[in-house]
Design a protein around this motif. Structure first.
Motif, PDB file in Angstrom:
ATOM      1  N   TYR A  66      36.573  41.049  42.512  1.00 18.12           N
ATOM      2  CA  TYR A  66      37.397  42.234  42.290  1.00 18.12           C
ATOM      3  C   TYR A  66      37.420  42.616  40.814  1.00 18.12           C
ATOM      4  CZ  TYR A  66      41.342  45.440  42.922  1.00 18.12           C
ATOM      5  OH  TYR A  66      42.142  46.558  42.969  1.00 18.12           O
ATOM      6  N   LEU A  67      37.607  41.624  39.949  1.00 15.40           N
ATOM      7  CA  LEU A  67      37.634  41.904  38.514  1.00 15.40           C
ATOM      8  C   LEU A  67      36.279  42.406  38.018  1.00 15.40           C
ATOM      9  CD1 LEU A  67      39.729  38.821  37.358  1.00 15.40           C
ATOM     10  CD2 LEU A  67      40.413  41.218  37.177  1.00 15.40           C
ATOM     11  N   ALA A  68      35.194  41.790  38.500  1.00 12.72           N
ATOM     12  CA  ALA A  68      33.854  42.237  38.099  1.00 12.72           C
ATOM     13  C   ALA A  68      33.610  43.668  38.560  1.00 12.72           C
ATOM     14  CB  ALA A  68      32.800  41.306  38.685  1.00 12.72           C
ATOM     15  N   ALA A  69      34.057  43.999  39.779  1.00 12.50           N
ATOM     16  CA  ALA A  69      33.863  45.348  40.307  1.00 12.50           C
ATOM     17  C   ALA A  69      34.707  46.367  39.552  1.00 12.50           C
ATOM     18  CB  ALA A  69      34.201  45.378  41.796  1.00 12.50           C
ATOM     19  N   LEU A  70      35.929  45.977  39.155  1.00 13.43           N
ATOM     20  CA  LEU A  70      36.760  46.885  38.359  1.00 13.43           C
ATOM     21  C   LEU A  70      36.086  47.206  37.027  1.00 13.43           C
ATOM     22  CD1 LEU A  70      40.447  45.604  38.785  1.00 13.43           C
ATOM     23  CD2 LEU A  70      39.411  47.662  39.765  1.00 13.43           C
ATOM     24  N   ALA A  71      35.458  46.191  36.422  1.00  8.00           N
ATOM     25  CA  ALA A  71      34.746  46.406  35.162  1.00  8.00           C
ATOM     26  C   ALA A  71      33.626  47.427  35.345  1.00  8.00           C
ATOM     27  CB  ALA A  71      34.188  45.085  34.643  1.00  8.00           C
ATOM     28  N   VAL A  72      32.894  47.301  36.444  1.00  7.80           N
ATOM     29  CA  VAL A  72      31.822  48.256  36.738  1.00  7.80           C
ATOM     30  C   VAL A  72      32.407  49.631  37.028  1.00  7.80           C
ATOM     31  CG1 VAL A  72      29.932  48.808  38.314  1.00  7.80           C
ATOM     32  CG2 VAL A  72      30.314  46.441  37.623  1.00  7.80           C
ATOM     33  N   ALA A  73      33.520  49.668  37.771  1.00  3.54           N
ATOM     34  CA  ALA A  73      34.121  50.939  38.183  1.00  3.54           C
ATOM     35  C   ALA A  73      34.619  51.748  36.991  1.00  3.54           C
ATOM     36  CB  ALA A  73      35.261  50.683  39.164  1.00  3.54           C
ATOM     37  N   VAL A  74      35.153  51.078  35.971  1.00  2.83           N
ATOM     38  CA  VAL A  74      35.598  51.781  34.770  1.00  2.83           C
ATOM     39  C   VAL A  74      34.436  52.563  34.164  1.00  2.83           C
ATOM     40  CG1 VAL A  74      36.428  51.489  32.408  1.00  2.83           C
ATOM     41  CG2 VAL A  74      37.486  50.203  34.258  1.00  2.83           C
ATOM     42  N   GLY A  75      33.275  51.920  34.094  1.00  2.00           N
ATOM     43  CA  GLY A  75      32.091  52.615  33.587  1.00  2.00           C
ATOM     44  C   GLY A  75      31.657  53.750  34.496  1.00  2.00           C
ATOM     45  N   PHE A  76      31.671  53.506  35.799  1.00  2.00           N
ATOM     46  CA  PHE A  76      31.261  54.542  36.748  1.00  2.00           C
ATOM     47  C   PHE A  76      32.130  55.787  36.626  1.00  2.00           C
ATOM     48  CE2 PHE A  76      29.124  51.532  40.038  1.00  2.00           C
ATOM     49  CZ  PHE A  76      27.923  51.660  39.356  1.00  2.00           C
ATOM     50  N   ILE A 197      45.234  28.883  46.344  1.00  3.28           N
ATOM     51  CA  ILE A 197      44.743  30.183  45.890  1.00  3.28           C
ATOM     52  C   ILE A 197      44.954  30.250  44.381  1.00  3.28           C
ATOM     53  CG2 ILE A 197      45.086  32.679  46.007  1.00  3.28           C
ATOM     54  CD1 ILE A 197      46.003  32.355  48.871  1.00  3.28           C
ATOM     55  N   TYR A 198      43.906  30.592  43.663  1.00  2.00           N
ATOM     56  CA  TYR A 198      43.998  30.666  42.210  1.00  2.00           C
ATOM     57  C   TYR A 198      45.128  31.613  41.800  1.00  2.00           C
ATOM     58  CZ  TYR A 198      39.208  28.798  42.380  1.00  2.00           C
ATOM     59  OH  TYR A 198      38.097  28.046  42.639  1.00  2.00           O
ATOM     60  N   GLY A 199      45.907  31.183  40.815  1.00  2.00           N
ATOM     61  CA  GLY A 199      46.975  32.048  40.332  1.00  2.00           C
ATOM     62  C   GLY A 199      46.441  33.327  39.716  1.00  2.00           C
ATOM     63  N   PHE A 200      45.245  33.245  39.134  1.00  2.00           N
ATOM     64  CA  PHE A 200      44.686  34.424  38.475  1.00  2.00           C
ATOM     65  C   PHE A 200      44.220  35.464  39.491  1.00  2.00           C
ATOM     66  CE2 PHE A 200      42.576  36.776  35.125  1.00  2.00           C
ATOM     67  CZ  PHE A 200      43.330  36.443  34.018  1.00  2.00           C
ATOM     68  N   THR A 201      44.116  35.069  40.759  1.00  2.00           N
ATOM     69  CA  THR A 201      43.780  36.041  41.794  1.00  2.00           C
ATOM     70  C   THR A 201      44.865  37.108  41.896  1.00  2.00           C
ATOM     71  OG1 THR A 201      42.535  34.400  43.059  1.00  2.00           O
ATOM     72  CG2 THR A 201      43.285  36.340  44.259  1.00  2.00           C
ATOM     73  N   PHE A 202      46.107  36.703  41.690  1.00  6.04           N
ATOM     74  CA  PHE A 202      47.216  37.656  41.720  1.00  6.04           C
ATOM     75  C   PHE A 202      47.196  38.545  40.472  1.00  6.04           C
ATOM     76  CE2 PHE A 202      48.483  33.922  44.182  1.00  6.04           C
ATOM     77  CZ  PHE A 202      48.770  34.517  45.409  1.00  6.04           C
ATOM     78  N   VAL A 203      46.742  37.989  39.363  1.00  8.97           N
ATOM     79  CA  VAL A 203      46.562  38.798  38.157  1.00  8.97           C
ATOM     80  C   VAL A 203      45.496  39.862  38.408  1.00  8.97           C
ATOM     81  CG1 VAL A 203      45.893  38.769  35.722  1.00  8.97           C
ATOM     82  CG2 VAL A 203      47.267  36.910  36.662  1.00  8.97           C
ATOM     83  N   ALA A 204      44.448  39.481  39.142  1.00 13.71           N
ATOM     84  CA  ALA A 204      43.389  40.434  39.479  1.00 13.71           C
ATOM     85  C   ALA A 204      43.953  41.605  40.277  1.00 13.71           C
ATOM     86  CB  ALA A 204      42.286  39.739  40.272  1.00 13.71           C
ATOM     87  N   ALA A 205      44.846  41.290  41.233  1.00 12.01           N
ATOM     88  CA  ALA A 205      45.485  42.355  42.012  1.00 12.01           C
ATOM     89  C   ALA A 205      46.306  43.263  41.109  1.00 12.01           C
ATOM     90  CB  ALA A 205      46.362  41.755  43.104  1.00 12.01           C
ATOM     91  N   GLY A 206      46.992  42.667  40.134  1.00  9.99           N
ATOM     92  CA  GLY A 206      47.758  43.462  39.178  1.00  9.99           C
ATOM     93  C   GLY A 206      46.860  44.358  38.338  1.00  9.99           C
ATOM     94  N   GLY A 283      29.336  42.657  41.521  1.00 10.46           N
ATOM     95  CA  GLY A 283      30.376  43.641  41.241  1.00 10.46           C
ATOM     96  C   GLY A 283      29.882  45.066  41.366  1.00 10.46           C
ATOM     97  N   ILE A 284      28.619  45.299  41.052  1.00 11.36           N
ATOM     98  CA  ILE A 284      28.044  46.647  41.197  1.00 11.36           C
ATOM     99  C   ILE A 284      28.045  47.055  42.662  1.00 11.36           C
ATOM    100  CG2 ILE A 284      25.954  48.029  40.898  1.00 11.36           C
ATOM    101  CD1 ILE A 284      25.268  46.263  38.494  1.00 11.36           C
ATOM    102  N   THR A 285      27.615  46.144  43.533  1.00  8.69           N
ATOM    103  CA  THR A 285      27.620  46.404  44.972  1.00  8.69           C
ATOM    104  C   THR A 285      29.021  46.736  45.466  1.00  8.69           C
ATOM    105  OG1 THR A 285      25.750  44.899  45.318  1.00  8.69           O
ATOM    106  CG2 THR A 285      27.089  45.434  47.240  1.00  8.69           C
ATOM    107  N   ILE A 286      29.985  45.941  45.030  1.00  8.50           N
ATOM    108  CA  ILE A 286      31.362  46.109  45.496  1.00  8.50           C
ATOM    109  C   ILE A 286      31.960  47.420  44.992  1.00  8.50           C
ATOM    110  CG2 ILE A 286      33.685  45.130  45.335  1.00  8.50           C
ATOM    111  CD1 ILE A 286      32.312  42.364  45.200  1.00  8.50           C
ATOM    112  N   ALA A 287      31.692  47.762  43.734  1.00  4.30           N
ATOM    113  CA  ALA A 287      32.212  49.021  43.190  1.00  4.30           C
ATOM    114  C   ALA A 287      31.621  50.216  43.924  1.00  4.30           C
ATOM    115  CB  ALA A 287      31.904  49.106  41.695  1.00  4.30           C
ATOM    116  N   LEU A 288      30.326  50.146  44.243  1.00  7.26           N
ATOM    117  CA  LEU A 288      29.687  51.229  44.987  1.00  7.26           C
ATOM    118  C   LEU A 288      30.273  51.354  46.387  1.00  7.26           C
ATOM    119  CD1 LEU A 288      25.927  50.745  44.023  1.00  7.26           C
ATOM    120  CD2 LEU A 288      27.361  52.693  43.423  1.00  7.26           C
ATOM    121  N   LEU A 289      30.407  50.220  47.065  1.00  3.24           N
ATOM    122  CA  LEU A 289      30.927  50.235  48.429  1.00  3.24           C
ATOM    123  C   LEU A 289      32.379  50.703  48.455  1.00  3.24           C
ATOM    124  CD1 LEU A 289      30.338  49.611  51.398  1.00  3.24           C
ATOM    125  CD2 LEU A 289      31.069  47.265  50.984  1.00  3.24           C
ATOM    126  N   GLY A 290      33.154  50.318  47.447  1.00  2.00           N
ATOM    127  CA  GLY A 290      34.559  50.716  47.382  1.00  2.00           C
ATOM    128  C   GLY A 290      34.791  52.071  46.765  1.00  2.00           C
TER     129      GLY A 290
END
Length: 372
Positions: A66-76, A197-206, A283-290
């Motif tokens: 999710y975080l990797a895809a958000l990084a790509v999405a900002v650029g997109f 579940i990693y605590g940082f997963t919730f940070v990713a949601a934030g 992340g590129i795949t996920i950003a495109l699909l989302g």
């Protein structure tokens, strides 16, 4: 107006749904062509995903994606293709691990230091591409690809024992040293056998909520989207397009730096040779699909994570786990094709509706003239 909104909603869902259906159909064809049962792998994967421990793995992996895809999405959203997220993520994770392992601080401060270092390193590495684009007109695609290679070589050099790395006794692996427990991010326990579940997963949601708010509820987000839609039009309205490009690349890199934090702070607590790679490209795949939408990206991240983790048991039943990789590749191809088909249909639909409205208006005008 309500009908138009309904059509737009249908078109928004049509692209990803069509892509998934096509990818599923093509994967089935591949299985048939290889003489395999085309439905058994899907049954095995869904059965595997019914176990709590696999579900935890899926959620944890989805947080990283999710975080990797958000990084790509900002650029997109700025009409920029930051293909260097993978290099930014790995370099940021390694530098953060080095700093985290070399200091001892109270828990919150230790974690904050690691996260800030990761964001700064990711922003710096992507900022190089942004600087080259705004000052020399270098395509961000070319520069970020080259920076990926440089990051790979730099990480390989830094992790050598004679530089900053360590080699555990009796192991061929190289690490940056373990981060003290004060730098571990607490997670959510799911049972003795399931892990946490990693605590940082919730940070990713934030981060997803913050991404939505900034893009849709702030002046900066409007300027970013306007510049991405038309750089010349944005400049005419007073927006500094070059500043927006550089800022977007810095933000994209900072978010990419966060992509390694769920694993680093929640699991490995060190950077080593077997630290996950290829996250940025996924992340590129996920950003495109989302479709660069935070909610769409979340569902896409869960889907790709499901394919990754549930396919691990396929080889136990005589199926290659690379079936999931094939499906992911087909999803990428299907996304490009399906979105273009949906876009063209949407244009034709709008033209048809405009024609109908004009015809209706002409008919009303004719009736009024006849009455007079």
């Amino acid at each position: 107006m309500k009908k138009f909104d309904k059509d737009r909603l249908i078109l928004a869902f049509a692209g990803p749904v069509l892509a998934l259906v096509v990818a599923l159909a093509l994967t089935t064809v591949v299985l048939l062509a290889s003489g395999r049962n085309p439905f058994e792998p899907y049954r095995i994967m869904f059965e595997s995903a019914s176990y709590v421990d696999v579900q935890v793995l899926i959620v944890n992996q989805a947080g990283t994606y999710y975080l990797a895809a958000l990084a790509v999405a900002v650029g997109f959203r700025m009409n920029l293709f930051n293909i260097g997220v993978d290099g930014q993520y790995r370099l940021a994770a390694m530098m953060a691990a080095l700093v985290g392992a070399s200091v001892n601080l109270p828990g919150p401060l230790h974690i904050a230091l690691i996260v800030i270092v990761a964001m700064l390193v990711g922003a710096f590495w992507s900022g190089i591409a942004g600087f080259l684009k705004t000052t020399r007109g270098v395509s961000e695609v070319v520069s970020t690809i080259m920076l990926n290679s440089i990051a790979t070589a730099l990480v390989a050099w830094m992790i050598l024992p004679k530089n900053f790395g360590e080699q555990p006794a009796g192991s061929n692996n190289l690490t940056t040293g373990e981060i003290p427990e004060s730098g571990w991010f607490p997670g959510l326990p799911m049972g003795d056998q399931a892990g946490e579940i990693y605590g940082f997963t919730f940070v990713a949601a934030g981060c997803g909520l913050l991404y939505w708010f900034v893009l849709n509820r702030t002046r900066f987000g409007f300027d970013l989207r306007a510049t991405g839609a038309s750089e010349s039009a944005a400049q005419a309205s007073g927006v500094d397009a070059k500043k927006m490009i550089l800022t977007s690349m810095l933000i994209s890199g900072a978010v990419a730096g966060l992509a390694g934090m769920p694993t680093l702070l929640g699991d490995t607590h060190t950077y080593s040779l077997d630290f996950p790679t290829g996250i940025g490209f996924t992340g590129i795949t996920i950003a495109l699909l989302g479709r660069n939408n935070p909610l769409g990206i979340a569902f896409s991240a869960l889907l790709i994570a499901f394919l990754d983790k549930s396919s691990a048991s396929l080889d136990q039943y005589g199926f290659e786990k690379e079936i999931a990789t094939i499906m992911q590749g087909l999803i990428v191809i299907s996304v490009v094709v399906s979105y273009e088909l949906v876009r063209r249909y949407g244009i034709r639909r709008q033209q048809q509706k405009v024609g109908e409205e004009l015809a209706a208006g002409h008919a009303i005008k004719t009736e009024k003239e006849a009455a007079l």
